[in-house]
Design a protein around this motif. Structure first.
Motif, PDB file in Angstrom:
ATOM      1  N   ALA A 181      55.067  36.648  14.756  1.00 49.19           N
ATOM      2  CA  ALA A 181      55.809  37.836  15.196  1.00 49.19           C
ATOM      3  C   ALA A 181      55.339  39.076  14.440  1.00 49.19           C
ATOM      4  O   ALA A 181      55.159  40.161  15.026  1.00 49.19           O
ATOM      5  CB  ALA A 181      57.304  37.617  14.990  1.00 49.19           C
ATOM      6  N   SER A 182      55.131  38.940  13.129  1.00 41.02           N
ATOM      7  CA  SER A 182      54.667  40.079  12.332  1.00 41.02           C
ATOM      8  C   SER A 182      53.274  40.521  12.766  1.00 41.02           C
ATOM      9  O   SER A 182      52.986  41.721  12.877  1.00 41.02           O
ATOM     10  CB  SER A 182      54.663  39.715  10.844  1.00 41.02           C
ATOM     11  N   VAL A 183      52.396  39.548  13.013  1.00 40.59           N
ATOM     12  CA  VAL A 183      51.027  39.880  13.434  1.00 40.59           C
ATOM     13  C   VAL A 183      51.044  40.573  14.794  1.00 40.59           C
ATOM     14  O   VAL A 183      50.333  41.563  15.013  1.00 40.59           O
ATOM     15  CB  VAL A 183      50.150  38.616  13.451  1.00 40.59           C
ATOM     16  N   ASP A 184      51.868  40.046  15.737  1.00 39.37           N
ATOM     17  CA  ASP A 184      51.944  40.670  17.064  1.00 39.37           C
ATOM     18  C   ASP A 184      52.469  42.100  16.976  1.00 39.37           C
ATOM     19  O   ASP A 184      52.013  42.993  17.703  1.00 39.37           O
ATOM     20  CB  ASP A 184      52.841  39.833  17.972  1.00 39.37           C
ATOM     21  N   THR A 185      53.430  42.317  16.075  1.00 41.72           N
ATOM     22  CA  THR A 185      53.995  43.664  15.931  1.00 41.72           C
ATOM     23  C   THR A 185      52.953  44.649  15.396  1.00 41.72           C
ATOM     24  O   THR A 185      52.891  45.813  15.822  1.00 41.72           O
ATOM     25  CB  THR A 185      55.208  43.629  14.981  1.00 41.72           C
ATOM     26  N   SER A 186      52.128  44.194  14.470  1.00 35.93           N
ATOM     27  CA  SER A 186      51.157  45.100  13.839  1.00 35.93           C
ATOM     28  C   SER A 186      49.833  45.178  14.576  1.00 35.93           C
ATOM     29  O   SER A 186      48.992  46.023  14.238  1.00 35.93           O
ATOM     30  CB  SER A 186      50.899  44.636  12.389  1.00 35.93           C
ATOM     31  N   ARG A 187      49.613  44.309  15.580  1.00 37.81           N
ATOM     32  CA  ARG A 187      48.300  44.266  16.230  1.00 37.81           C
ATOM     33  C   ARG A 187      47.940  45.590  16.913  1.00 37.81           C
ATOM     34  O   ARG A 187      46.797  46.062  16.776  1.00 37.81           O
ATOM     35  CB  ARG A 187      48.228  43.100  17.217  1.00 37.81           C
ATOM     36  N   PRO A 188      48.868  46.232  17.655  1.00 33.57           N
ATOM     37  CA  PRO A 188      48.495  47.527  18.270  1.00 33.57           C
ATOM     38  C   PRO A 188      48.098  48.580  17.241  1.00 33.57           C
ATOM     39  O   PRO A 188      47.149  49.342  17.438  1.00 33.57           O
ATOM     40  CB  PRO A 188      49.749  47.930  19.034  1.00 33.57           C
ATOM     41  N   ILE A 189      48.832  48.616  16.125  1.00 33.33           N
ATOM     42  CA  ILE A 189      48.512  49.596  15.071  1.00 33.33           C
ATOM     43  C   ILE A 189      47.144  49.298  14.486  1.00 33.33           C
ATOM     44  O   ILE A 189      46.335  50.199  14.230  1.00 33.33           O
ATOM     45  CB  ILE A 189      49.594  49.570  13.971  1.00 33.33           C
ATOM     46  N   ALA A 190      46.846  47.995  14.279  1.00 28.10           N
ATOM     47  CA  ALA A 190      45.548  47.609  13.726  1.00 28.10           C
ATOM     48  C   ALA A 190      44.429  47.964  14.686  1.00 28.10           C
ATOM     49  O   ALA A 190      43.353  48.430  14.275  1.00 28.10           O
ATOM     50  CB  ALA A 190      45.540  46.115  13.409  1.00 28.10           C
ATOM     51  N   ALA A 191      44.666  47.733  15.990  1.00 27.01           N
ATOM     52  CA  ALA A 191      43.645  48.043  16.995  1.00 27.01           C
ATOM     53  C   ALA A 191      43.341  49.537  17.009  1.00 27.01           C
ATOM     54  O   ALA A 191      42.174  49.953  17.084  1.00 27.01           O
ATOM     55  CB  ALA A 191      44.100  47.565  18.370  1.00 27.01           C
ATOM     56  N   ASN A 192      44.383  50.361  16.928  1.00 29.19           N
ATOM     57  CA  ASN A 192      44.176  51.809  16.903  1.00 29.19           C
ATOM     58  C   ASN A 192      43.407  52.252  15.656  1.00 29.19           C
ATOM     59  O   ASN A 192      42.654  53.233  15.693  1.00 29.19           O
ATOM     60  CB  ASN A 192      45.516  52.537  16.950  1.00 29.19           C
ATOM     61  N   ALA A 193      43.590  51.520  14.547  1.00 25.36           N
ATOM     62  CA  ALA A 193      42.902  51.866  13.296  1.00 25.36           C
ATOM     63  C   ALA A 193      41.513  51.247  13.206  1.00 25.36           C
ATOM     64  O   ALA A 193      40.795  51.486  12.236  1.00 25.36           O
ATOM     65  CB  ALA A 193      43.740  51.412  12.091  1.00 25.36           C
ATOM     66  N   GLY A 194      41.123  50.423  14.202  1.00 28.67           N
ATOM     67  CA  GLY A 194      39.814  49.776  14.170  1.00 28.67           C
ATOM     68  C   GLY A 194      39.739  48.640  13.175  1.00 28.67           C
ATOM     69  O   GLY A 194      38.661  48.327  12.657  1.00 28.67           O
ATOM     70  N   VAL A 195      40.879  48.001  12.898  1.00 29.92           N
ATOM     71  CA  VAL A 195      40.954  46.910  11.914  1.00 29.92           C
ATOM     72  C   VAL A 195      41.215  45.604  12.645  1.00 29.92           C
ATOM     73  O   VAL A 195      42.106  45.528  13.522  1.00 29.92           O
ATOM     74  CB  VAL A 195      42.071  47.177  10.880  1.00 29.92           C
ATOM     75  N   SER A 196      40.470  44.558  12.302  1.00 27.37           N
ATOM     76  CA  SER A 196      40.683  43.233  12.894  1.00 27.37           C
ATOM     77  C   SER A 196      41.835  42.548  12.179  1.00 27.37           C
ATOM     78  O   SER A 196      41.864  42.497  10.945  1.00 27.37           O
ATOM     79  CB  SER A 196      39.414  42.391  12.760  1.00 27.37           C
ATOM     80  N   LEU A 197      42.765  42.001  12.944  1.00 25.10           N
ATOM     81  CA  LEU A 197      43.931  41.326  12.384  1.00 25.10           C
ATOM     82  C   LEU A 197      43.874  39.862  12.779  1.00 25.10           C
ATOM     83  O   LEU A 197      43.871  39.522  13.971  1.00 25.10           O
ATOM     84  CB  LEU A 197      45.215  41.984  12.908  1.00 25.10           C
ATOM     85  N   VAL A 198      43.800  38.982  11.767  1.00 25.56           N
ATOM     86  CA  VAL A 198      43.600  37.549  12.008  1.00 25.56           C
ATOM     87  C   VAL A 198      44.749  36.774  11.384  1.00 25.56           C
ATOM     88  O   VAL A 198      45.171  37.056  10.256  1.00 25.56           O
ATOM     89  CB  VAL A 198      42.259  37.080  11.398  1.00 25.56           C
ATOM     90  N   ALA A 199      45.259  35.776  12.115  1.00 24.79           N
ATOM     91  CA  ALA A 199      46.294  34.886  11.600  1.00 24.79           C
ATOM     92  C   ALA A 199      45.722  33.484  11.462  1.00 24.79           C
ATOM     93  O   ALA A 199      45.097  32.964  12.387  1.00 24.79           O
ATOM     94  CB  ALA A 199      47.507  34.878  12.525  1.00 24.79           C
ATOM     95  N   GLU A 200      45.918  32.869  10.284  1.00 19.15           N
ATOM     96  CA  GLU A 200      45.443  31.505  10.033  1.00 19.15           C
ATOM     97  C   GLU A 200      46.632  30.667   9.594  1.00 19.15           C
ATOM     98  O   GLU A 200      47.054  30.729   8.428  1.00 19.15           O
ATOM     99  CB  GLU A 200      44.360  31.514   8.951  1.00 19.15           C
ATOM    100  N   VAL A 201      47.199  29.930  10.549  1.00 20.93           N
ATOM    101  CA  VAL A 201      48.363  29.101  10.241  1.00 20.93           C
ATOM    102  C   VAL A 201      48.061  27.661  10.667  1.00 20.93           C
ATOM    103  O   VAL A 201      47.323  27.422  11.627  1.00 20.93           O
ATOM    104  CB  VAL A 201      49.624  29.616  10.973  1.00 20.93           C
ATOM    105  N   PRO A 202      48.623  26.697   9.945  1.00 21.98           N
ATOM    106  CA  PRO A 202      48.371  25.300  10.318  1.00 21.98           C
ATOM    107  C   PRO A 202      49.077  24.959  11.636  1.00 21.98           C
ATOM    108  O   PRO A 202      50.045  25.610  12.043  1.00 21.98           O
ATOM    109  CB  PRO A 202      48.963  24.517   9.149  1.00 21.98           C
ATOM    110  N   GLU A 203      48.569  23.902  12.305  1.00 24.18           N
ATOM    111  CA  GLU A 203      49.169  23.496  13.581  1.00 24.18           C
ATOM    112  C   GLU A 203      50.558  22.916  13.376  1.00 24.18           C
ATOM    113  O   GLU A 203      51.445  23.098  14.215  1.00 24.18           O
ATOM    114  CB  GLU A 203      48.264  22.482  14.271  1.00 24.18           C
TER     115      GLU A 203
END
Length: 591
Positions: free
Chosen positions: A436-458
């Motif tokens: 949820a946190s990553v999804d919320t910040s993804r648009p802001i990261a995209a506008n800033a030209g920053v790649s946002l990656v989530a690494e969570v176990p299955e």
């Protein structure tokens, strides 16, 4: 007149040639006076007699007139040698070997023999030999064997006497040189002693002035407590500020029995010792002092908040700066503790927090109202807004939401500082919260030209906690990471599970934080120098709130950063609910 003054008048070098010639002149003058007496000896050889008088006069003139210092003192022997020849002619003119004035030979002889150098002994003896032999060689009268024996035997005796005179004169010169050297050394020592005495008097005056200044400063320090101890913690320094803060005079404390830990809250010392060594389950009183000076013994000054305990039982909150106490050789001989009473400062902070909380609470209502009316205007179907008006309305809404979030953060920090804030404890799926946190910040990261990656176990990771607060802490970290990462960088949010805790790590490739500032990041309103230099917006509350949330959940916050490389912040959250109530609760905070 002192001996030193007499020695100064005695020259180690030979006296002037004229001064040495005076005895010879006096001897010839006395001989001439005797020649004028009624029973005077007759002049047997007038040419020789006159030649002797002339030669002694020439020798005296040379002794007085020539600049011997420039010519060289070794040439002064010309005068006594010439005088010795004059004596020889004078003796020939007054009777030869029978002359009563042969004794005059001693005067130039002694001069030559007393000069420095063994060669002068031979010169003196040879001159005497020639003077004594000349009458025998030049006389036309028969000469007896006794006269010849005397002519050859006497120079041998004179040779011995010349050697003795030369040695005595040599030793006298050495003694005079030693005496004069000793006198000069004594004078130098006396001068040094006088200078040392003057310097000592000056230093004593400076020391008294410095002591008065130090004492004045010492007595003026009344708002800070300054306490000095030896290596074991026994108090031997107690300033007026300590008297005022702790209510005991220096006479009462400096009796060799008061220890530094006597004025500390024991529970704080025990807690500090347990922090130093997590394996400690009990703490002995002998170890208490280490809680105060452990960092100082390692070579660092230590500034901490403590609680002093007065003899009447009153507690005084203080901030103590502990430093090593060094001797003149730089060796540690004890410790100095400078304490500032924080009672007023903490009361001021409490009032400030109350004010911030009050203002924040009062601001939330009108902001909520503003947002509500903005929403009504946007959704009004009877009187729809134009595209330009909707654009303006969107700007107003975004700024109102931003302001509302800031007010919420201020209110939350005020709750934290007051020691209590609410937690609604539930079972939290961390992978869902992270997503949820990553999804919320993804648009802001995209506008800033920053790649946002989530690494969570299955496999889902579930912990007890407040999902809203944990989500808030992750939002803060991700938001900061995106803000501090230039375009083209990467922000990675990872989750891993360890035996007793879950670890959420947010890593960026941003501008980083100077190492000296890492310890201040969780301080309210603190912003790293790299943030201010790069004009990154923010108010410095995100990490303060995050640390408070993590601490309330029984976890910890780890920060690692390198300027120009990036930052990694980890949330360590316990998997078990040992310290948490599985229901809504107010958790007491101690930071």
């Amino acid at each position: 007149m002192t001996i030193d003054r007499w020695l100064k008048r005695i020259s180690i070098e030979s006296p002037s040639p004229m001064l040495k010639q005076v005895p010879t002149i006096a001897g010839f003058a006395l001989a001439l006076i005797i020649m004028l007496l009624p029973f005077q000896p007759t002049v047997a050889d007038i040419p020789s007699f006159v030649t002797g008088i002339v030669l002694i006069a020439v020798a005296s003139v040379l002794a007085a007139a020539l600049p011997w210092q420039r010519i060289g003192t070794e040439w002064t022997l010309i005068v006594p040698v010439l005088s010795l020849v004059a004596v020889g002619f004078f003796r020939l003119g007054t009777g030869g070997s029978a002359s009563p004035f042969g004794v005059l030979i001693l005067l130039p002889f002694v001069w030559i023999a007393s000069e420095e150098g063994r060669l002068n002994v031979l010169i003196a003896a040879l001159g005497v030999f020639l003077v004594l032999l000349a009458p025998l060689l030049l006389s036309d009268q028969p000469t007896s064997v006794a006269e010849w024996v005397r002519a050859f035997f006497s120079p041998l005796i004179y040779l011995i006497v010349a050697g003795v005179i030369n040695e005595i004169a040599h030793r006298v010169r050495q003694q005079l040189a030693a005496a004069q050297g000793a006198a000069e050394q004594r004078k130098a020592l006396l001068d040094d002693a006088v200078r040392a005495s003057d310097e000592l008097a000056l230093n004593e005056a400076r020391l008294k002035t410095a002591n008065r200044l130090i004492q004045s400063i010492w007595n003026a320090v009344t708002e800070q407590s300054v306490i000095g101890t030896d290596l074991d913690g026994l108090i031997d320094v107690w300033n007026p500020g300590a008297e005022k803060m702790l209510g005991l005079t220096s006479e009462q404390v400096l009796d060799g029995t008061h220890h530094m830990v006597d004025f500390h809250l024991i529970s704080e010392l025990e807690e500090r010792l347990r922090d130093m060594d997590a394996r400690l389950t009990t703490v002995s009183s002998a170890e208490d002092f280490s809680a105060l000076v452990d960092a100082v013994r390692s070579g660092y000054a230590d500034v901490r908040d403590w609680t002093y305990v007065r003899p009447d039982g009153k507690h005084v909150p203080v901030q103590v700066a502990a430093t090593p106490r060094l001797d003149e050789n730089g060796h540690r001989v004890g410790f100095i503790f400078v304490a500032t009473d924080m009672t007023k400062a903490r009361e001021f902070a409490r009032l400030k927090d109350e004010f911030v909380g009050l203002i924040s609470h009062e601001l939330r209502t009108p902001l909520s109202s503003i947002l509500g009316y903005l929403e009504l205007m946007r959704d009004d179907e009877d009187d729809p807004l134009s595209a330009e008006q909707l654009q303006y309305l969107g700007v107003a809404e975004r700024n109102a939401h931003r302001l509302l979030k800031l007010v919420g953060d201020l209110l939350f920090t005020a709750q934290v500082e007051s020691g209590r804030f609410p937690l609604a404890i539930k079972q939290v799926e961390l992978d869902t919260v992270i997503a949820a946190s990553v999804d919320t910040s993804r648009p802001i990261a995209a506008n800033a030209g920053v790649s946002l990656v989530a690494e969570v176990p299955e496999r889902p990771t579930v912990i007890p906690g407040d999902p809203v607060r944990i989500g808030q802490s992750i939002d803060n970290l991700v938001s900061n990471a995106v803000k501090f990462t230039p375009a083209g960088g990467t922000v990675t949010v990872s989750l891993r599970t360890e035996p007793e805790e879950a670890v959420i790590t947010v890593t960026d490739t941003g501008i980083g934080i100077p190492a000296v500032e890492l310890g201040q990041l969780s301080t309210r309103f603190f912003r790293a120098s790299t943030a201010t230099r790069n004009a990154v917006p923010g108010v410095g509350l995100g990490l303060t709130i995050t640390k408070a949330i993590v601490t309330a959940h029984g976890g910890r916050l780890d920060i690692a950063s390198e300027e120009g490389v990036g930052t990694s912040i980890s949330l360590h959250l316990p998997l078990q609910a040992a310290a948490l109530e599985m229901e809504s609760a107010s958790i007491e905070m101690r930071d």
